[in-house]
Design an enzyme around this catalytic site. Sequence first.
Site, PDB file in Angstrom:
ATOM      1  N   CYS A 118       0.543  -1.358   0.057  1.00 23.58           N
ATOM      2  CA  CYS A 118      -0.344   0.094   0.037  1.00 23.58           C
ATOM      3  C   CYS A 118       1.332   1.509  -0.283  1.00 23.58           C
ATOM      4  O   CYS A 118       0.609   2.383  -0.294  1.00 23.58           O
ATOM      5  CB  CYS A 118      -1.017  -0.213   1.479  1.00 23.58           C
ATOM      6  SG  CYS A 118      -2.156  -1.749   1.302  1.00 23.58           S
ATOM      7  N   HIS A 255      -3.077   7.000   1.659  1.00 25.87           N
ATOM      8  CA  HIS A 255      -3.551   5.734   1.235  1.00 25.87           C
ATOM      9  C   HIS A 255      -5.069   5.547   1.922  1.00 25.87           C
ATOM     10  O   HIS A 255      -5.237   5.911   3.108  1.00 25.87           O
ATOM     11  CB  HIS A 255      -2.414   4.631   2.098  1.00 25.87           C
ATOM     12  CG  HIS A 255      -2.896   3.586   1.642  1.00 25.87           C
ATOM     13  ND1 HIS A 255      -3.288   2.979   0.438  1.00 25.87           N
ATOM     14  CD2 HIS A 255      -3.212   2.021   2.518  1.00 25.87           C
ATOM     15  CE1 HIS A 255      -3.807   1.963   0.176  1.00 25.87           C
ATOM     16  NE2 HIS A 255      -3.838   1.554   1.992  1.00 25.87           N
ATOM     17  N   ASN A 285     -10.533  -0.559  -0.103  1.00 28.47           N
ATOM     18  CA  ASN A 285      -8.714   0.115  -0.569  1.00 28.47           C
ATOM     19  C   ASN A 285      -8.009  -0.849  -1.887  1.00 28.47           C
ATOM     20  O   ASN A 285      -8.590  -1.813  -1.979  1.00 28.47           O
ATOM     21  CB  ASN A 285      -8.269  -1.455   0.745  1.00 28.47           C
ATOM     22  CG  ASN A 285      -6.636  -0.671   1.133  1.00 28.47           C
ATOM     23  OD1 ASN A 285      -6.013  -0.313   0.617  1.00 28.47           O
ATOM     24  ND2 ASN A 285      -5.553  -0.716   2.114  1.00 28.47           N
TER      25      ASN A 285
END
Length: 328
Positions: A118, A255, A285
């Site tokens: 990520c 993020h 996500n």
Amino acid sequence: MRPRLRARVAGVGACLPAQVLTNDELAERYRLDTSDAWIRERTGIRRRHLAAPGETTADLAEAAAREALARAGLAPSEIDLVLLATSTPDHTFPATATRIQRRLGIPPSPAFDLQAVCAGFVYALTVADSLIRTGLARRALVIGAETFSRLLDWGDRSTCVLFGDGAGALVLVADEQTGTVLDRGILAATLRADGRHYEQLYVDGGPSSSGTVGHLRMNGREVFRQAVVAMSESAREACARIGLPPAEMDWFVPHQANVRIIEAVAKRLEIPRTRVAVTVDRHANTSAASIPLALDVLVTEGRLEPGQLVLLSGIGGGFAWGSVVLRW
Ligand code: UT7
């Protein structure tokens, strides 16, 4: 100040798979003991896009890259670096970046994948910036693309509700500027990793261990706790490198894992909610794709304007994390 080469953003693009699943649809399809209310309250997620069977990371990345090139007004023949941040490549090797390079007709040039989960996009931007500033590249395609749905254990409600698929891309161009914080482009970056947390968030397979692709495993509570501290510290450090506090940023684009993490970090940085990009509600996500996807939303909605200061911050498995400050 001496003139200085900067990596300036010339275009942004995105691609999301056509298939959209709401929380209720997801729970029903996989017979999960969960609810829309739990997922929304604990994460902020309302829906996610999922790749169709046969639709791969390269497919999403290629579409995002084509849009970024069109917005930059550049032809693929003018690109001399392809950098793909992904943890879900089409094949174990070669780099999926080379597949994208071939499909777009980009001439022989460096093309490689970068794996920092990520944090992949902030890592990739930082590497591309370094290659541009040393003169090794002049026009770079930096992509974050993932098909995380392929890594999920659909029987594990604590992880499978959290992720989605998608891709975002930026075109960076070398630009000689004044060498001050008024320059457009990447102004500062900071990267970190700490492998002591390897088992907190990982995939339990791989070519050299199990010989399988494996499934995502996560200690959610611990990742949450570390994410808030690490992202805040790294964001502060990146801003300090240009002598400004985070509160001076026009946009904070973190993020997108959990709206509660985003809000906690923004609060610590004293950045008001109106200047924080939140797309986790609609994309969930998407790992390395989440930051460029959020940038694309800001640009498409006319909220991010040339000359504005943008703070990007991401964290993922490893843990690996980092932040970038740029002027759009
Ligand atoms: O990209 C970076 C990687 N990922 C992240 O940043 C994610 C970080 N972590 C998180 O976002 C949160 O920790 C989660 C969303 C994963 C979990 O939220 P939480 O508030 O930390 O919940 P929890 O793990 O403390 O679990 C609370 C309860 C548990 O039940 P018990 O033990 O209290 O009876 C879980 O079993 O919620 C239960 N639970 C669920 N219930 C309904 C876990 N997942 C679900 C679910 N539906 N999908």
